[in-house]
Design an enzyme around this catalytic site. Sequence first.
Site, PDB file in Angstrom:
ATOM      1  N   ASP A  15       0.806  -1.272  -0.229  1.00 39.90           N
ATOM      2  CA  ASP A  15      -0.060   0.023  -0.043  1.00 39.90           C
ATOM      3  C   ASP A  15       0.890   1.211   0.015  1.00 39.90           C
ATOM      4  O   ASP A  15       1.887   1.199   0.715  1.00 39.90           O
ATOM      5  CB  ASP A  15      -0.896   0.154   1.521  1.00 39.90           C
ATOM      6  CG  ASP A  15      -2.221   1.049   1.085  1.00 39.90           C
ATOM      7  OD1 ASP A  15      -2.303   1.473  -0.016  1.00 39.90           O
ATOM      8  OD2 ASP A  15      -2.833   1.175   1.969  1.00 39.90           O
ATOM      9  N   ASN A  18     -10.716  -2.514  -5.901  1.00 37.68           N
ATOM     10  CA  ASN A  18     -10.037  -1.837  -6.601  1.00 37.68           C
ATOM     11  C   ASN A  18     -10.582  -1.289  -7.987  1.00 37.68           C
ATOM     12  O   ASN A  18      -9.960  -0.437  -8.647  1.00 37.68           O
ATOM     13  CB  ASN A  18      -8.534  -2.370  -6.842  1.00 37.68           C
ATOM     14  CG  ASN A  18      -7.644  -2.230  -5.559  1.00 37.68           C
ATOM     15  OD1 ASN A  18      -6.886  -2.900  -5.371  1.00 37.68           O
ATOM     16  ND2 ASN A  18      -7.790  -1.092  -4.684  1.00 37.68           N
TER      17      ASN A  18
HETATM   18  C1  FPP Z   1      -1.855   0.260  -3.181  1.00 41.00           C
HETATM   19  O1  FPP Z   1      -1.400   1.647  -3.362  1.00 41.00           O
HETATM   20  C2  FPP Z   1      -1.611  -0.507  -4.369  1.00 41.00           C
HETATM   21  C3  FPP Z   1      -2.433  -1.021  -5.215  1.00 41.00           C
HETATM   22  C4  FPP Z   1      -3.893  -0.955  -5.338  1.00 41.00           C
HETATM   23  C5  FPP Z   1      -2.037  -2.198  -6.377  1.00 41.00           C
HETATM   24  C6  FPP Z   1      -0.547  -2.886  -5.884  1.00 41.00           C
HETATM   25  C7  FPP Z   1       0.047  -2.805  -6.962  1.00 41.00           C
HETATM   26  C8  FPP Z   1       1.445  -2.954  -7.250  1.00 41.00           C
HETATM   27  C9  FPP Z   1       2.378  -2.774  -6.044  1.00 41.00           C
HETATM   28  C10 FPP Z   1       2.157  -2.502  -8.677  1.00 41.00           C
HETATM   29  C11 FPP Z   1       1.842  -3.875  -9.481  1.00 41.00           C
HETATM   30  C12 FPP Z   1       2.214  -5.108  -8.782  1.00 41.00           C
HETATM   31  C13 FPP Z   1       2.791  -6.247  -9.478  1.00 41.00           C
HETATM   32  C14 FPP Z   1       3.018  -7.513  -8.594  1.00 41.00           C
HETATM   33  C15 FPP Z   1       2.748  -6.084 -10.966  1.00 41.00           C
HETATM   34  P1  FPP Z   1      -2.447   2.644  -3.576  1.00 41.00           P
HETATM   35  O2  FPP Z   1      -2.738   3.206  -4.987  1.00 41.00           O
HETATM   36  O3  FPP Z   1      -3.745   2.453  -2.750  1.00 41.00           O
HETATM   37  O4  FPP Z   1      -1.809   3.898  -2.470  1.00 41.00           O
HETATM   38  P2  FPP Z   1      -2.463   5.099  -1.648  1.00 41.00           P
HETATM   39  O5  FPP Z   1      -3.169   4.461  -0.826  1.00 41.00           O
HETATM   40  O6  FPP Z   1      -1.255   6.000  -1.470  1.00 41.00           O
HETATM   41  O7  FPP Z   1      -3.289   5.866  -2.831  1.00 41.00           O
END
Ligand code: FPP
Length: 239
Positions: A18, A66
């Site tokens: 996250d 998501n």
């Molecule tokens: C949360 O950060 C992350 C996600 C919803 C997606 C996770 C994806 C990755 C780490 C990249 C791709 C992974 C692979 C395995 C290819 P957020 O966007 O919710 O962050 P925030 O809470 O700061 O907005």
Amino acid sequence: MNLSPATAFPRHLAIIMDGNGRWATQRSLPRTEGHRAGAETARRIVQECLDLGLEFLTLYAFSRENWNRPAQEVGFLFDLLVQFISRELPDLEKRGVRLRILGEEQNLPFAARRTLAHARARTARGERMELNLALNYSGREEIVRACRLYLEAGGAPAGLTPETLGEYLYTAGQPDPDLIIRTSGELRTSNFLLFQAAYSELYFTDTLWPDFTPLDLRAAIADFQARGRRFGAVSEPSF
Ligand code: FPP
């Protein structure tokens, strides 16, 4: 940091990755750049887990919730996933990783389904580490789905136990996660491995996922190793 081989080492580590969006916002970059950096962190952490000899690693890459993000961001995340798998596949195969998907695959974009199916087939014989990617995943849905599958297979309601239910979860045959890490300072588990996390140790860090390093991973595992896991029993026998 040297980790103690004498103290219980986690067999199964699960990570809620996250903070990509905040990482990007802090740098005045589009959120997608945070995801790009997050994918690079995922690559480094997979490698570190292999180096450490971990047997099962679960990465929460896309929750069912998501889908509520802007379509452009969702599209970017799946494109990134396809790139990530395609680029890493030769190495994953070489290092003995077996890929498993936790979640409803049929609703994923076609290119993602095709890439995942190919990667799963190519890594099917991997024996060193099982890499679970949670995609379009919801812990509640997983439990409901497992109950439905059990009943559809002719199981009697009275025969449904935690053990039999476990055989119908996406993680069937795997040990429950010993340790769940969540980055970015949020103190919740967000519908992740609800059934399997019953006795998991939880580790929260303020570090945003793109900044999470192999050293941070070792610190989390060292913290885990310092904890006393009792699974509901007393720490010292009283007789
Ligand atoms: C949360 O950060 C992350 C996600 C919803 C997606 C996770 C994806 C990755 C780490 C990249 C791709 C992974 C692979 C395995 C290819 P957020 O966007 O919710 O962050 P925030 O809470 O700061 O907005």
